[in-house]
Design an enzyme around this catalytic site. Structure first.
Site, PDB file in Angstrom:
ATOM      1  N   ASP A   1      62.756  35.935  48.022  1.00 55.39           N
ATOM      2  CA  ASP A   1      63.606  35.949  46.688  1.00 55.39           C
ATOM      3  C   ASP A   1      63.995  37.309  46.575  1.00 55.39           C
ATOM      4  O   ASP A   1      65.161  37.566  46.123  1.00 55.39           O
ATOM      5  CB  ASP A   1      62.684  35.142  45.612  1.00 55.39           C
ATOM      6  CG  ASP A   1      61.948  33.940  45.945  1.00 55.39           C
ATOM      7  OD1 ASP A   1      62.669  33.167  46.234  1.00 55.39           O
ATOM      8  OD2 ASP A   1      60.707  34.057  46.301  1.00 55.39           O
TER       9      ASP A   1
ATOM     10  N   HIS B   1      57.587  31.051  43.035  1.00 61.17           N
ATOM     11  CA  HIS B   1      58.572  30.980  44.018  1.00 61.17           C
ATOM     12  C   HIS B   1      59.162  29.546  44.011  1.00 61.17           C
ATOM     13  O   HIS B   1      58.660  28.767  44.596  1.00 61.17           O
ATOM     14  CB  HIS B   1      57.664  31.197  45.423  1.00 61.17           C
ATOM     15  CG  HIS B   1      58.816  30.882  46.548  1.00 61.17           C
ATOM     16  ND1 HIS B   1      60.152  31.285  46.650  1.00 61.17           N
ATOM     17  CD2 HIS B   1      58.931  29.697  47.544  1.00 61.17           C
ATOM     18  CE1 HIS B   1      60.739  30.891  47.624  1.00 61.17           C
ATOM     19  NE2 HIS B   1      60.110  29.795  47.998  1.00 61.17           N
TER      20      HIS B   1
HETATM   21  N1  LIG Z   1      57.724  31.092  50.518  1.00 62.53           N
HETATM   22  C1  LIG Z   1      59.015  31.173  50.642  1.00 62.53           C
HETATM   23  O1  LIG Z   1      59.821  31.934  50.532  1.00 62.53           O
HETATM   24  C2  LIG Z   1      59.297  29.975  51.815  1.00 62.53           C
HETATM   25  C3  LIG Z   1      58.542  28.805  52.042  1.00 62.53           C
HETATM   26  N2  LIG Z   1      58.886  27.807  53.083  1.00 62.53           N
HETATM   27  C4  LIG Z   1      58.061  26.872  53.302  1.00 62.53           C
HETATM   28  O2  LIG Z   1      57.522  27.203  54.469  1.00 62.53           O
HETATM   29  C5  LIG Z   1      56.691  25.844  55.021  1.00 62.53           C
HETATM   30  C6  LIG Z   1      57.057  25.895  56.461  1.00 62.53           C
HETATM   31  O3  LIG Z   1      58.506  25.439  56.614  1.00 62.53           O
HETATM   32  P1  LIG Z   1      58.873  25.205  57.985  1.00 62.53           P
HETATM   33  O4  LIG Z   1      58.547  26.135  59.339  1.00 62.53           O
HETATM   34  O5  LIG Z   1      60.556  25.024  58.008  1.00 62.53           O
HETATM   35  O6  LIG Z   1      58.585  23.461  58.279  1.00 62.53           O
HETATM   36  P2  LIG Z   1      58.530  22.858  59.632  1.00 62.53           P
HETATM   37  O7  LIG Z   1      58.301  21.260  59.178  1.00 62.53           O
HETATM   38  O8  LIG Z   1      59.348  22.952  60.698  1.00 62.53           O
HETATM   39  O9  LIG Z   1      57.084  23.312  60.390  1.00 62.53           O
HETATM   40  C7  LIG Z   1      55.794  23.157  59.573  1.00 62.53           C
HETATM   41  C8  LIG Z   1      54.716  22.906  60.596  1.00 62.53           C
HETATM   42  O10 LIG Z   1      53.785  22.948  60.125  1.00 62.53           O
HETATM   43  C9  LIG Z   1      52.708  22.193  60.839  1.00 62.53           C
HETATM   44  N3  LIG Z   1      51.597  21.810  59.925  1.00 62.53           N
HETATM   45  C10 LIG Z   1      51.561  20.617  59.037  1.00 62.53           C
HETATM   46  N4  LIG Z   1      50.231  20.581  58.668  1.00 62.53           N
HETATM   47  C11 LIG Z   1      49.703  21.664  59.274  1.00 62.53           C
HETATM   48  C12 LIG Z   1      48.160  22.051  59.171  1.00 62.53           C
HETATM   49  N5  LIG Z   1      47.256  21.381  58.337  1.00 62.53           N
HETATM   50  N6  LIG Z   1      47.775  22.957  59.927  1.00 62.53           N
HETATM   51  C13 LIG Z   1      48.604  23.505  60.812  1.00 62.53           C
HETATM   52  N7  LIG Z   1      49.858  23.376  60.790  1.00 62.53           N
HETATM   53  C14 LIG Z   1      50.256  22.162  60.083  1.00 62.53           C
HETATM   54  C15 LIG Z   1      53.685  20.988  61.072  1.00 62.53           C
HETATM   55  O11 LIG Z   1      52.921  20.281  62.346  1.00 62.53           O
HETATM   56  C16 LIG Z   1      54.889  21.882  61.775  1.00 62.53           C
HETATM   57  O12 LIG Z   1      54.962  22.247  63.138  1.00 62.53           O
HETATM   58  C17 LIG Z   1      57.157  24.771  54.137  1.00 62.53           C
HETATM   59  O13 LIG Z   1      56.355  24.504  53.291  1.00 62.53           O
HETATM   60  C18 LIG Z   1      58.722  25.533  53.424  1.00 62.53           C
HETATM   61  O14 LIG Z   1      58.891  24.609  52.375  1.00 62.53           O
HETATM   62  C19 LIG Z   1      60.298  27.814  53.464  1.00 62.53           C
HETATM   63  C20 LIG Z   1      60.944  28.956  53.166  1.00 62.53           C
HETATM   64  C21 LIG Z   1      60.698  29.979  52.307  1.00 62.53           C
HETATM   65  O1  LIG Z   2      63.526  25.803  48.875  1.00 58.83           O
HETATM   66  C1  LIG Z   2      62.663  25.561  49.802  1.00 58.83           C
HETATM   67  O2  LIG Z   2      61.928  24.574  49.977  1.00 58.83           O
HETATM   68  C2  LIG Z   2      62.162  26.572  50.971  1.00 58.83           C
HETATM   69  C3  LIG Z   2      62.231  27.791  50.212  1.00 58.83           C
HETATM   70  O3  LIG Z   2      61.169  27.949  49.694  1.00 58.83           O
HETATM   71  C4  LIG Z   2      63.244  28.649  50.312  1.00 58.83           C
HETATM   72  O4  LIG Z   2      63.944  28.900  50.960  1.00 58.83           O
HETATM   73  O5  LIG Z   2      62.895  29.560  49.361  1.00 58.83           O
END
Ligand SMILES: NC(=O)C1=CN([C@@H]2O[C@H](COP(=O)(O)OP(=O)(O)OC[C@H]3O[C@@H](n4cnc5c(N)ncnc54)[C@H](O)[C@@H]3O)[C@@H](O)[C@H]2O)C=CC1
Ligand SMILES: O=C([O-])CC(=O)C(=O)O
Length: 329
Positions: free
Chosen positions: A160, A188
């Site tokens: 952000d 967030h």
């Molecule tokens: N804080 C932030 O600014 C942001 C946060 N996010 C969040 O990050 C997270 C991950 O996003 P992506 O990589 O795109 O998702 P993704 O679905 O591509 O990957 C998530 C991975 O986590 C694994 N997983 C699920 N439960 C698990 C567990 N208990 N232990 C270990 N691994 C586990 C899944 O098998 C999958 O491979 C989401 O919650 C998303 O919303 C995404 C963008 C920004």
């Molecule tokens: O919005 C979502 O789910 C992914 C995220 O946290 C971001 O891009 O800031």
């Protein structure tokens, strides 16, 4: 190479953020170009095969700093001796879903991981929660780790922060590197408050340079706060490379320090500063030094900012109450 390798655990290693993150950790961007790392990839059983594929590719890069990769679906193994833990694995938000919907599904992931960190991580463990809802997931993990100092659990609002820098640079024609002291407050989520009232652009007050409160209220703030949803709409998947980049920035800054005359934004346990109830994991302006952080104190909060900080903090309090009711903290 004489330095002791740092153990870095990444959960959700087979996911899209994991894929964008691991290569940069292994090439030295997380901790520094002279710091060897050992990677632990924690996945659920269905993710192990893909994690193995990523590990093969990491091998194929022959990174000089990478001193080992271990893949596991057992949090007790995954966090054993961990110095840095990046909790990415979670269920990503999909179209039309708000973060509140995710609380329950993700609570079941972060409680056992917090316990495993408590029982097995190194004494200097630093935790960054990326998986959404990041602030409240960090609270859940922290609550399950009573032996780890509470301030080691942080949540990512650096994406952000970076989004806000970029939008402000575009509006004013400045370079991102000219902008200092910008702050993300709160959660967030769409209620977050990107604050430019203390920010500086090439040494001048950013709010004065912009001189347009309507742009702030109707354009800048919603653009930054809803950027995650806009990316999902455009890409059909949530931010990955930019999220991985922000995770690298967050940990790098935490470990290596903020520059003189600047600060960053991190989701951290509140000590009650700025009226944020103690214990909530909220984003604040922070400076970092020698692996520790401090909230920037003494900023005047005007009415415009106060109302927005309070609204986001209120949402955090509601999320905390919801996970408390679910027995997750
Ligand atoms: N804080 C932030 O600014 C942001 C946060 N996010 C969040 O990050 C997270 C991950 O996003 P992506 O990589 O795109 O998702 P993704 O679905 O591509 O990957 C998530 C991975 O986590 C694994 N997983 C699920 N439960 C698990 C567990 N208990 N232990 C270990 N691994 C586990 C899944 O098998 C999958 O491979 C989401 O919650 C998303 O919303 C995404 C963008 C920004
Ligand atoms: O919005 C979502 O789910 C992914 C995220 O946290 C971001 O891009 O800031």
């Amino acid at each position: 190479m004489t330095r002791t390798p740092v153990n870095v655990t990444v959960t959700g290693a087979a996911g899209q953020i994991g894929y964008a993150l691991l290569f940069r950790i292994a090439s030295g961007h997380l901790l520094g170009a002279d710091v060897p790392v050992r990677l632990r990839l924690l996945e659920i059983p269905q993710g192990l095969k893909a994690a193995e594929g990523t590990a093969m590719e990491l091998d194929d890069c022959a990174f000089p700093l990478l001193q080992g990769i271990e893949i596991t679906d057992d949090p007790n193994v995954g966090f054993d001796g961990a110095n840095v833990a990046l909790l990415v694995g979670a269920r990503p938000r999909t179209k039309g879903m708000e973060r509140g919907d995710l609380l329950e599904a993700n609570g079941g992931i972060f409680k056992p991981q917090g316990k495993a960190i408590n029982d097995h991580a190194a004494d200097d463990i630093k935790v960054l929660v990326v998986g959404n809802p990041a602030n409240t997931n960090a609270l859940i993990a922290q609550a399950a780790a009573p032996d780890v100092p509470a301030e080691r659990f942080t949540a990512m609002t650096r994406l952000d922060h970076n989004r806000a820098l970029s939008q402000l640079a575009k509006k004013t024609g400045a370079q991102v590197s000219d902008i200092k002291k910008l702050t993300i407050w709160g959660n967030h989520s769409a209620t977050q408050y990107p604050d430019i009232f203390h920010a500086e652009i090439a040494g001048k007050n950013a709010a004065e340079v912009v001189g347009d409160e309507q742009w702030l209220a109707d354009d800048f703030i919603p653009t930054v706060a809803k950027r995650g949803a806009a990316i999902i709409e455009a890409r059909g998947a949530s931010s990955a490379a930019s999220a991985a980049n922000a995770a690298i920035d967050h940990v790098h800054t935490w470990v290596n320090g903020t520059a003189e005359g600047n600060w960053t934004s991190m989701g951290i346990p509140s000590d009650g500063s700025y009226g944020v109830p103690e214990g909530l994991i909220s984003s604040f302006p922070v400076t970092t030094k020698n692996g520790t952080y401090e909230i920037v104190q003494g900023l005047d909060i005007n009415e415009f900012s106060r109302a927005r900080i309070d609204a986001s903090v209120q949402e955090l309090a509601e999320e905390r109450d919801a996970v408390r009711a679910l027995g997750l903290i």
